[in-house]
Design an enzyme around this catalytic site. Sequence first.
Site, short mmCIF file in Angstrom:
data_model
loop_
_atom_site.label_atom_id
_atom_site.label_comp_id
_atom_site.label_asym_id
_atom_site.label_seq_id
_atom_site.Cartn_x
_atom_site.Cartn_y
_atom_site.Cartn_z
N ASP A 188 2.58 1.97 3.31
CA ASP A 188 3.58 1.01 3.81
C ASP A 188 4.99 1.47 3.46
O ASP A 188 5.93 1.26 4.23
CB ASP A 188 3.41 -0.38 3.18
CG ASP A 188 2.03 -0.94 3.35
OD1 ASP A 188 1.37 -0.60 4.35
OD2 ASP A 188 1.62 -1.75 2.49
N HIS B 150 0.89 -1.17 0.00
CA HIS B 150 0.00 0.00 0.00
C HIS B 150 0.93 1.23 0.00
O HIS B 150 2.04 1.15 0.52
CB HIS B 150 -0.84 0.11 1.27
CG HIS B 150 -1.68 -1.07 1.62
ND1 HIS B 150 -1.18 -2.20 2.18
CD2 HIS B 150 -3.01 -1.26 1.52
CE1 HIS B 150 -2.16 -3.06 2.40
NE2 HIS B 150 -3.29 -2.52 2.00
#
EC number: 5.3.1.5
Length: 441
Positions: free
Chosen positions: A102, A99
């Site tokens: 992240d 993501h």
Amino acid sequence: MPYFKTIGTVCYEGPTSKNPLAFKFYNPEEKVGNKTMEEHLRFSVAYWHTFVGDGSDPFGVGTMLRPWDHYRGMDLAKARVEAAFELFEKLNVPFFCFHDVDIAPEGESLKETYKNLDTIVDMLEEYMKTSKTKLLWNTANLFTHPRFVHGAATSCNADVFAYAAAKVKKGLEIAKRLGAENYVFWGGREGYETLLNTDLKLELDNLARFLHMAVDYAKEIGFDGQFLIEPKPKEPTKHQYDFDVASALAFLQTYGLQDYFKFNIEANHATLAGHTFEHELRMARIHGMLGSVDANQGDTLLGWDTDEFPTDLYSTTLAMYEILQNGGLGRGGLNFDAKVRRGSFEVEDLFYAHIAGMDSFAVGLKVAQRLIEDRVFEDVIDKRYKSYTEGIGREIVEGTADFHKLEAYALQLGEIQNQSGRQERLKTVLNQYLLEVSATL
Ligand SMILES: [Mn+2]
């Protein structure tokens, strides 16, 4: 500087190996049917669980001990990239997934967030030049930040819709730059809590508008990756709009999106929906919509999404059976959307967990291949539905029967004879194949 100093390259040593840091069943070069194990399985590491997850739960703070823990901010983000590519190489995995949040911290403004992302994407691009590990998919996190309290594309607040669109636009640009095979939409907070404050129709219409805009933008920039929807029935909202494959497929068809999307099926989401993993894979497969897999498993004793590493050989066998029947996953893969348990806090556990998952799917692949070669279930199913290949059954299938004809046929029938479904015998046969194939590994 190595982050995993105590760990060397993990190699295949065979089923009798006692080395915990070796593969017992996953031999990437070995051919199963017409492809190597590496080509069949297309394993992927999930950035969020492995490099960001800290083991915290609603009752306590993080427990994970990581060699990058002393860094903060962008230094931490950079250290995680270095650690990630070291782990990818040591495990010899062909793919990873992330993501946006992240890989880089969110800034004070969207502009600053973009800048942070650009810095880390530059770094990922540089590492990917010399690494074999490619990007299976990326996605935008549209659920963690408080701005997404009422959802993203289905928020009651149009400013949030716009902000979410900007994040996905950036995500598609990153996907294009890094050559992602797919782009995933997991609608974390796309759902609702109570109808008392919800315009259900507007929210669904808006979700479709959002996805159409994403399709248009991907075309505009020439991103050719596969779009994937990841169904989940509950958590975090009570009523998630992408409940399961059947409901998400109906949504896509209603809004003319079915040609642009396939499904990313997660085992634990399937079980939360009251289905089996293989049910969701089959439902996607028969509609030509099986795109990729989030490989994990839930806990039958717990009613939430535990995201455990997959070790259940029945489940991996039946999953690989569907994937082989699908002719493989195409541009998809088996992404370990799985986290080590809170008590497994040392870095070695990250390796043991991935080895466990990879070996379990390797066994599943081999057993499934043998089941298909021997037509174990196909022959049973062909025989079970034989009545539709002749006589009145054939007329039903070919569309030449109507209610008049069927009534006339039924009126002249004597007592109808059915045959046993024999499921207990079939489960014994499945056990035999698991044990026989495992014995020859
Ligand atoms: Mn999950």
